[in-house]
Design a protein around this motif. Structure first.
Motif, PDB file in Angstrom:
ATOM      1  N   ALA A  67       0.825  -1.205   0.000  1.00 25.26           N
ATOM      2  CA  ALA A  67       0.000   0.000   0.000  1.00 25.26           C
ATOM      3  C   ALA A  67       0.861   1.257   0.000  1.00 25.26           C
ATOM      4  O   ALA A  67       0.556   2.231  -0.713  1.00 25.26           O
ATOM      5  CB  ALA A  67      -0.938  -0.006   1.210  1.00 25.26           C
ATOM      6  N   VAL A  68       1.931   1.271   0.780  1.00 26.74           N
ATOM      7  CA  VAL A  68       2.822   2.442   0.806  1.00 26.74           C
ATOM      8  C   VAL A  68       3.510   2.613  -0.551  1.00 26.74           C
ATOM      9  O   VAL A  68       3.643   3.732  -1.050  1.00 26.74           O
ATOM     10  CB  VAL A  68       3.864   2.312   1.939  1.00 26.74           C
ATOM     11  CG1 VAL A  68       4.930   3.413   1.832  1.00 26.74           C
ATOM     12  CG2 VAL A  68       3.170   2.399   3.298  1.00 26.74           C
ATOM     13  N   ALA A  69       3.913   1.508  -1.157  1.00 28.94           N
ATOM     14  CA  ALA A  69       4.505   1.584  -2.495  1.00 28.94           C
ATOM     15  C   ALA A  69       3.498   2.170  -3.474  1.00 28.94           C
ATOM     16  O   ALA A  69       3.835   3.027  -4.309  1.00 28.94           O
ATOM     17  CB  ALA A  69       4.951   0.201  -2.957  1.00 28.94           C
ATOM     18  N   GLY A  70       2.250   1.730  -3.392  1.00 26.91           N
ATOM     19  CA  GLY A  70       1.206   2.254  -4.270  1.00 26.91           C
ATOM     20  C   GLY A  70       0.920   3.713  -4.019  1.00 26.91           C
ATOM     21  O   GLY A  70       0.716   4.493  -4.966  1.00 26.91           O
ATOM     22  N   ALA A  71       0.912   4.114  -2.747  1.00 25.00           N
ATOM     23  CA  ALA A  71       0.677   5.523  -2.407  1.00 25.00           C
ATOM     24  C   ALA A  71       1.816   6.397  -2.924  1.00 25.00           C
ATOM     25  O   ALA A  71       1.587   7.504  -3.425  1.00 25.00           O
ATOM     26  CB  ALA A  71       0.533   5.671  -0.892  1.00 25.00           C
ATOM     27  N   GLY A  72       3.045   5.892  -2.815  1.00 23.09           N
ATOM     28  CA  GLY A  72       4.175   6.654  -3.326  1.00 23.09           C
ATOM     29  C   GLY A  72       4.078   6.874  -4.820  1.00 23.09           C
ATOM     30  O   GLY A  72       4.301   7.982  -5.323  1.00 23.09           O
ATOM     31  N   ALA A 101       5.554  -4.294  -5.286  1.00 25.27           N
ATOM     32  CA  ALA A 101       6.031  -3.084  -4.623  1.00 25.27           C
ATOM     33  C   ALA A 101       7.255  -2.527  -5.338  1.00 25.27           C
ATOM     34  O   ALA A 101       7.388  -1.308  -5.526  1.00 25.27           O
ATOM     35  CB  ALA A 101       6.343  -3.377  -3.156  1.00 25.27           C
ATOM     36  N   GLN A 102       8.148  -3.410  -5.748  1.00 27.74           N
ATOM     37  CA  GLN A 102       9.329  -2.970  -6.489  1.00 27.74           C
ATOM     38  C   GLN A 102       8.932  -2.381  -7.839  1.00 27.74           C
ATOM     39  O   GLN A 102       9.492  -1.357  -8.274  1.00 27.74           O
ATOM     40  CB  GLN A 102      10.284  -4.146  -6.678  1.00 27.74           C
ATOM     41  CG  GLN A 102      11.623  -3.765  -7.289  1.00 27.74           C
ATOM     42  CD  GLN A 102      12.554  -4.955  -7.371  1.00 27.74           C
ATOM     43  OE1 GLN A 102      12.312  -5.893  -8.129  1.00 27.74           O
ATOM     44  NE2 GLN A 102      13.632  -4.934  -6.598  1.00 27.74           N
ATOM     45  N   GLU A 103       7.979  -3.006  -8.490  1.00 28.91           N
ATOM     46  CA  GLU A 103       7.473  -2.483  -9.767  1.00 28.91           C
ATOM     47  C   GLU A 103       6.911  -1.074  -9.601  1.00 28.91           C
ATOM     48  O   GLU A 103       7.025  -0.236 -10.505  1.00 28.91           O
ATOM     49  CB  GLU A 103       6.377  -3.421 -10.283  1.00 28.91           C
ATOM     50  CG  GLU A 103       5.734  -2.987 -11.592  1.00 28.91           C
ATOM     51  CD  GLU A 103       4.572  -3.881 -11.962  1.00 28.91           C
ATOM     52  OE1 GLU A 103       3.564  -3.371 -12.484  1.00 28.91           O
ATOM     53  OE2 GLU A 103       4.648  -5.105 -11.714  1.00 28.91           O
ATOM     54  N   LEU A 104       6.333  -0.794  -8.424  1.00 33.12           N
ATOM     55  CA  LEU A 104       5.765   0.529  -8.140  1.00 33.12           C
ATOM     56  C   LEU A 104       6.825   1.525  -7.670  1.00 33.12           C
ATOM     57  O   LEU A 104       6.499   2.653  -7.336  1.00 33.12           O
ATOM     58  CB  LEU A 104       4.672   0.396  -7.073  1.00 33.12           C
ATOM     59  CG  LEU A 104       3.395  -0.311  -7.541  1.00 33.12           C
ATOM     60  CD1 LEU A 104       2.529  -0.694  -6.352  1.00 33.12           C
ATOM     61  CD2 LEU A 104       2.616   0.577  -8.518  1.00 33.12           C
ATOM     62  N   GLY A 105       8.078   1.086  -7.624  1.00 31.91           N
ATOM     63  CA  GLY A 105       9.173   2.008  -7.337  1.00 31.91           C
ATOM     64  C   GLY A 105       9.767   1.929  -5.954  1.00 31.91           C
ATOM     65  O   GLY A 105      10.670   2.707  -5.627  1.00 31.91           O
ATOM     66  N   MET A 106       9.314   1.009  -5.123  1.00 32.43           N
ATOM     67  CA  MET A 106       9.841   0.942  -3.762  1.00 32.43           C
ATOM     68  C   MET A 106      11.251   0.377  -3.742  1.00 32.43           C
ATOM     69  O   MET A 106      11.560  -0.606  -4.411  1.00 32.43           O
ATOM     70  CB  MET A 106       8.922   0.099  -2.867  1.00 32.43           C
ATOM     71  CG  MET A 106       9.435  -0.076  -1.441  1.00 32.43           C
ATOM     72  SD  MET A 106       8.233  -0.841  -0.311  1.00 32.43           S
ATOM     73  CE  MET A 106       7.295   0.599   0.221  1.00 32.43           C
ATOM     74  N   GLN A 107      12.107   1.027  -2.958  1.00 32.93           N
ATOM     75  CA  GLN A 107      13.463   0.550  -2.705  1.00 32.93           C
ATOM     76  C   GLN A 107      13.441  -0.277  -1.421  1.00 32.93           C
ATOM     77  O   GLN A 107      12.825   0.129  -0.431  1.00 32.93           O
ATOM     78  CB  GLN A 107      14.422   1.738  -2.542  1.00 32.93           C
ATOM     79  CG  GLN A 107      15.844   1.367  -2.149  1.00 32.93           C
ATOM     80  CD  GLN A 107      16.702   2.594  -1.894  1.00 32.93           C
ATOM     81  OE1 GLN A 107      16.297   3.735  -2.166  1.00 32.93           O
ATOM     82  NE2 GLN A 107      17.888   2.376  -1.347  1.00 32.93           N
TER      83      GLN A 107
END
Length: 304
Positions: A67-72, A101-107
């Motif tokens: 969810a945080v990855a998506g919000a970012g 999450a990685q696909e959505l840009g999360m490190q």
């Protein structure tokens, strides 16, 4: 963004009982259910403070991490996930939650379980700031005062006027705290613990002053993330009857508990019960992967 809606469970219940489920899982395709509620005001606060990075914590199949990855991705933040378990670093492609999450840009920053237990220590926070600079930190599971403020918006005025009982799954205690704060004195709020142990009540008391609530810890099925054949069969049966998918970690156990308590005549005659679907359906893929590896029956649901 879709709106949540109350869906009546079309089953025959004794003593004139009515049962509905609030489809918070329909709020957003990625920032699902209570995670949408918990992040709403945290995102606003991060923007107000001028932050460009969100940092948070979670495990292998964490709804909160995704969810945080998506919000970012949606609101223009860089995101960093501190992930419990160093062994997961080489298994991202095998993990649908982390891969998305990685696909959505999360490190990611993977840490040992021992180090993860120290995540609330000042030294750990200082280490993260040395690594990543300035960031807005959101706790594991997302529960803080701003998250509870968001969860206070789950119940509508109509819900408060109509329903005598409100039920939800409990993990970190944020969602139920918001429900308690916004409920009326005539309503009873029942939390179904997804964890072993009776410590949740003490956590919730830090956020609420009302006393119209209780925690039922009889339906955790062995503890957090644990399932058995009975639960899987129930999830599949409920889906075949209602076309409502339930996650096996939170909402599924809560719905099982509510239906069992109805049959045991726990609720008074003519009770009007609202169950809160807190989302988390993304975790089914990971659970099914584990079940298939053991040749167990899998959870059936609409992946779309």
């Amino acid at each position: 963004m879709e709106k949540s809606q109350n869906q009546k469970i079309e089953m025959v219940f004794p003593n004139g009982i009515e049962l509905y489920i609030k489809r918070e899982d329909l709020l957003h395709p990625i920032i699902s259910g209570n995670k949408f509620r918990k992040l709403k005001y945290n995102i606003q606060e991060a923007k107000r403070l001028g932050h460009t990075t969100l940092l948070t914590f979670g495990g292998a199949f964490s709804n909160h991490i995704l969810a945080v990855a998506g919000a970012g991705a949606e609101f223009g933040f860089k995101t960093i996930g501190i992930i419990r378990g160093e062994e997961l670093e080489s298994k991202i492609a095998e993990n649908p939650t982390l891969a998305k999450a990685q696909e959505l840009g999360m490190q990611f920053y993977f840490v040992s379980r021992t180090a993860y237990r120290e995540k609330e220590e000042k030294a750990f926070a200082n280490h993260l700031h040395e690594l990543f600079g300035n960031f807005y930190m959101i706790p594991e599971g997302g529960t803080n005062e701003l998250a509870i403020k968001g969860c206070e918006e789950i119940l509508t005025d109509t819900d408060k006027a109509y329903f005598t009982h409100v039920a939800c799954a409990v993990g970190t205690g944020g969602t139920i705290s918001g429900l308690i704060n916004s409920s009326t004195e005539k309503q009873q709020i029942i939390g179904f613990s997804s964890l072993k142990g009776a410590f949740l009540s003490d956590v919730i008391r830090n956020f609420v002053v009302k006393t119209n609530w209780n925690i039922n810890d009889a339906y955790h099925f062995g503890g957090y993330g644990k399932v058995n054949d009975e639960l899987i069969q129930f999830l599949n049966s409920f889906y075949s009857q209602t076309f409502i998918p339930l996650d096996p970690v939170y909402t599924g156990k809560m719905v099982f508990g509510v239906l069992d308590l109805i049959q045991k005549e726990y609720f008074p005659p003519n009770a009007k019960i609202l169950m809160i679907h807190t989302g988390g359906l993304q975790g089914i893929k990971g659970m099914n992967f584990a079940l298939q590896s053991k040749n167990n029956e899998i959870i059936r649901y609409d992946e779309d």
